[in-house]
Structure formats: C-alpha cells, structure tokens
Design a protein around this motif. Structure first.
Motif, mmCIF file in Angstrom:
data_model
loop_
_atom_site.group_PDB
_atom_site.id
_atom_site.type_symbol
_atom_site.label_atom_id
_atom_site.label_comp_id
_atom_site.label_asym_id
_atom_site.label_seq_id
_atom_site.Cartn_x
_atom_site.Cartn_y
_atom_site.Cartn_z
ATOM 1 N N LEU A 147 -0.888 14.865 -1.612
ATOM 2 C CA LEU A 147 -0.037 13.912 -0.920
ATOM 3 C C LEU A 147 0.176 12.681 -1.796
ATOM 4 N N PRO A 148 1.372 12.137 -1.823
ATOM 5 C CA PRO A 148 1.624 10.963 -2.670
ATOM 6 C C PRO A 148 0.842 9.756 -2.165
ATOM 7 N N ASP A 149 0.368 8.951 -3.097
ATOM 8 C CA ASP A 149 -0.338 7.724 -2.713
ATOM 9 C C ASP A 149 0.527 6.484 -2.910
ATOM 10 N N ASP A 150 1.796 6.704 -3.298
ATOM 11 C CA ASP A 150 2.698 5.575 -3.529
ATOM 12 C C ASP A 150 3.873 5.585 -2.556
ATOM 13 N N ALA A 151 3.737 6.317 -1.446
ATOM 14 C CA ALA A 151 4.815 6.397 -0.454
ATOM 15 C C ALA A 151 4.202 6.567 0.922
ATOM 16 N N PRO A 152 4.816 6.012 1.959
ATOM 17 C CA PRO A 152 4.322 6.243 3.315
ATOM 18 C C PRO A 152 4.357 7.733 3.646
ATOM 19 N N VAL A 153 3.297 8.225 4.255
ATOM 20 C CA VAL A 153 3.199 9.630 4.650
ATOM 21 C C VAL A 153 3.024 9.701 6.157
ATOM 22 N N LEU A 154 3.876 10.473 6.811
ATOM 23 C CA LEU A 154 3.838 10.630 8.260
ATOM 24 C C LEU A 154 3.314 12.010 8.612
ATOM 25 N N HIS A 155 2.458 12.060 9.623
ATOM 26 C CA HIS A 155 1.988 13.324 10.172
ATOM 27 C C HIS A 155 2.559 13.485 11.578
ATOM 28 N N ARG A 156 2.292 14.626 12.175
ATOM 29 C CA ARG A 156 2.912 14.953 13.457
ATOM 30 C C ARG A 156 2.656 13.885 14.522
ATOM 31 N N ALA A 157 1.456 13.338 14.552
ATOM 32 C CA ALA A 157 1.133 12.333 15.566
ATOM 33 C C ALA A 157 1.891 11.022 15.328
#
Length: 421
Positions: free
Chosen positions: A135-145
C-alpha cells in the motif's frame, strides 16, 4: 463560461480557411490539418521502446479488426501467452539459481573469496527478487469501512465485468487511474487519481471503474505477478550490465565484458515484449468492453474523449501549484478547498475543437507515443463498432453526494499536496 476575449479568428496560412479557435490552445485548421500536431517528441526512444512501437503498429489495425469481430471479445490463452510465462519462469529461475549458489558458497566455502562471492550473489538475488507490492505511504488509502458507498459502487461495477471488487482505494492527484495488487496474498488495490475523477461526469466515473476492474476480469498478462516481476528483473539486469557511457581506461575493458550479457538481457526483453504486447493491447480493448457494459457505450466513449485532454489537466494542476508557491501567504484563503472545482471548470471550458485536434493527433501518431495501449481513435472505433450498450450501473445524485462526502478528507489532503508542490 469562457470569455469572448479568448477567441481568435485568422485565415489558415496553408489553405486560407477561416480559423476560429481559443487562444489558450493550439491554433490549427480543421480543413487541411495545418499545425494539427506542432509538438515534437522530447527525446528519441531507446531500442527496446522502438521495437515495442513497431510491434504495436504492425498488429494495431489487425487487432482492431479481430476485436470488432465479436467472438474475439473474450480473453484467451494463446501460444504466445504460454511462451511468455515460460520465458518469465526462466528469468525467475536465474534468480533462484543465484540465491542457491550464494547460500552454498557462504555456508560451504572454505575461506578465501568464496564466501565473499556468495554474499555478492545473495545481494544480486535480493535485488532481482519478485516484488509483491504494498500500500502506498504517500497517498490517502481508503478501506471499505472508510467509504462504504464508494466500495458498494465498485462492487456493483465489478459484478458486470465479472470479477470481485478491491480491498483498498488509494487516492492521488494523478490524471489517471489504475489497478494493482499488494502483499503476498495479492490483495487488490484501485488507485484513483482525483485529477481524472474530478473532471468526469458520474456515468463516466462508472466507465472508468469498469475499465480498471476489467483488467482483473480479463487476466491482463503483463500485470500478472510472474511476467511483471520478470520484466522488473530484466530491467534490473539491464541497468547492472549497461555499457558505461564515454568510457576511459579500465571502463573500456568493463564495457567489453558487459557486452554479451547486455545483448542477452536485451534479447530476452525484446522476446518477452514480442510475446506480450499483443495481449496487453487486447486487454485494453477487453477492459473498454467492460467499461461499456457497466456504464453504457456512450459513457465509455465520453471517457475516452476526456482522456484526450489529460495533458491540459496536468498543466492546470502544475500552474495552480506554481501560483501557490509565489502567492503572498497573507492572501491565502485555503485555496485547496476549491482546487478540484477549478480543475473541473477549466476542463469543462476546453472547446470541442481542441478535442477534435487531439483525436486527429492520435490518429497521426498511432502507437508512436504509447506502445502498450491502442491509440484512442482505435479504441473509440472498437467501442462504436457494435450495437450501443445500455448502462448496467447508474449512479443518482444521492450516490454522487455520498461518495463525494466519503472522499472529502482525501480531496483536501491531496489538494494541499498539489499546492505545496
């Protein structure tokens, strides 16, 4: 709304036809194509890329004819695909051999240089090891919740492909979108570029999701773990054994020693490209078909047109970033809040003549810019060749508002990063 001061009128210097255009964009003549493509390539491509483009050009029109034939609009494993996997496994076999040799030399070496050589081979094997992504550490990451409505839309579009959804969505500023995998378990990641998402209409966004998820559904060979990592290993090998430019003294001898390994690596890369480029272009057509199935043919074609002006969108974001750097801090009033709205308004103001110019440029250049994707004019032709498909997935105003709210924090974070450069 564009100001009338942005319009220019002049006769074509080649055929005399009156040209009406927007001064923000290239002045050209639709009657005789004068100045339709005034930009020269920045640099001459290398040998491998020239070979890729040659293959793409040779097979381009033929592949379009196959894809519009109906029965070819499905993935298939042909002889080239099997051979490509075999070559890729051989490349990985070399890495495994280096690893085993390194372990043996370190553990069984009787002093002297053998353990040192073993350590070197282990380091080389580590450099060439398969990558499983993360997973990138320089971009917001969204999960299902974090974004249930967005993921619900993704699941709905994926079912049309058909395939399963994704495990995470990374949000960037790119005028692009892509899919990949991460971790040993090969979990699915969708990278959503706001630079593209924000300039598309709701139904075009469905088309965008349909295209990206279509790559999972149709087994895009070049993005698979085996071949993608083999290409990575070959690129690492090429970097390690590439001849030294402007050599002197001992470097001339090193270049002579590197020559055969470099030619061997170059040859294997060309072979793997020869075996996979056709499948890569087929995968793009199949992904476009998934896009049309999910969002409608009309929306899929509209998305193709929107992609024509990605360069203008990138330039706008760069201008916004530069303006932020020189603006007096005291006058800043959280400009990131309106960045995406300003981008959308700018793209909306691009005249139809600029879209048409870029369509013609694509037809003129063909595969000379991107060897892995069919030119846009061929992709549009393929979409329009069959009967128009209705939308299987539609998003209403309520869904658009809910997804926008779920992306709000990511929009703000990414906008700030754009403006800060």
């Amino acid at each position: 709304m564009r100001s009338t001061t942005e319009q220019t009128v002049q006769p074509c210097p080649q055929c005399g036809t009156e040209i009406r255009t927007d001064r923000r964009f290239t002045t050209w003549c639709s009657a005789c194509d004068w100045n339709v493509d005034p930009v020269e390539p920045d640099e001459r491509p290398g040998r491998v890329e020239r070979m890729r483009r040659g293959i793409a050009h040779r097979y381009g029109e033929r592949l379009l004819a196959e894809m519009t034939g109906g029965e070819s609009r499905r993935p298939r494993r042909d002889v080239a695909g099997v051979l490509a996997c075999t070559v890729a496994l051989c490349v990985h076999g070399v890495t495994v051999a280096l690893l085993l040799a390194g372990v043996l030399l370190v553990t069984l070496g009787w002093g002297g240089a053998l353990p040192v050589l073993g350590a070197f081979l282990l380091g080389l094997a580590w450099l060439l090891r398969p990558r499983f992504g993360r997973l990138p550490d320089d971009a917001p990451v969204l999960h299902r919740a974090d974004a249930p409505r967005l993921f619900a839309l993704i699941d709905e579009v994926a079912a049309c492909a058909p395939t399963s959804g994704v495990h995470a969505v990374a949000v960037t500023a790119e005028v692009n979108a892509s899919v990949s995998t991460y971790g040993i378990g090969q979990r699915r990641l969708l990278t959503l570029g706001l630079g593209l998402w924000e300039i598309t209409a709701p139904q075009e966004r469905v088309a965008l999701l349909g295209h990206e998820l279509g790559h999972f559904a149709h087994g895009d060979t070049r993005h698979g773990v085996i071949i993608a990592n083999a290409l990575h290993s070959l690129n690492s090998w090429r970097y390690l054994v590439a001849p030294i430019r402007n050599p002197s003294g001992l470097e001339v001898i090193l270049n002579a020693l590197y020559l055969l390994p470099f030619l061997a690596v170059q040859g294997v890369m060309m072979l793997l490209d020869q075996l996979t480029l056709r499948a890569a272009q087929r995968a793009e057509y199949l992904a476009d078909a998934s896009s049309a199935t999910a969002a409608s043919t009309e929306a899929a074609v509209a998305l193709q047109d929107r992609l024509l002006v990605y360069g203008s969108a990138e330039t706008f974001l760069l201008r916004e970033s530069n303006a932020r750097q020189v603006r007096d801090r005291a006058k800043r009033d959280e400009p990131e809040q309106g960045l995406w709205d300003r981008l959308a308004a700018y793209v909306e103001s691009i005249p139809e003549s600029e879209y048409e110019r870029r369509r013609r440029v694509g037809a003129l250049r063909g595969h000379s810019v991107d060897s892995t994707h069919p030119p846009t004019h061929l992709r549009r032709a393929c979409l329009l060749a069959g009967p128009a498909e209705p939308a299987a997935v539609r998003v209403d105003a309520e869904a658009v508002a809910a997804i926008t709210a779920e992306l709000a924090d990511a929009r703000r974070v990414v906008a700030l990063r754009v403006l800060r450069g």
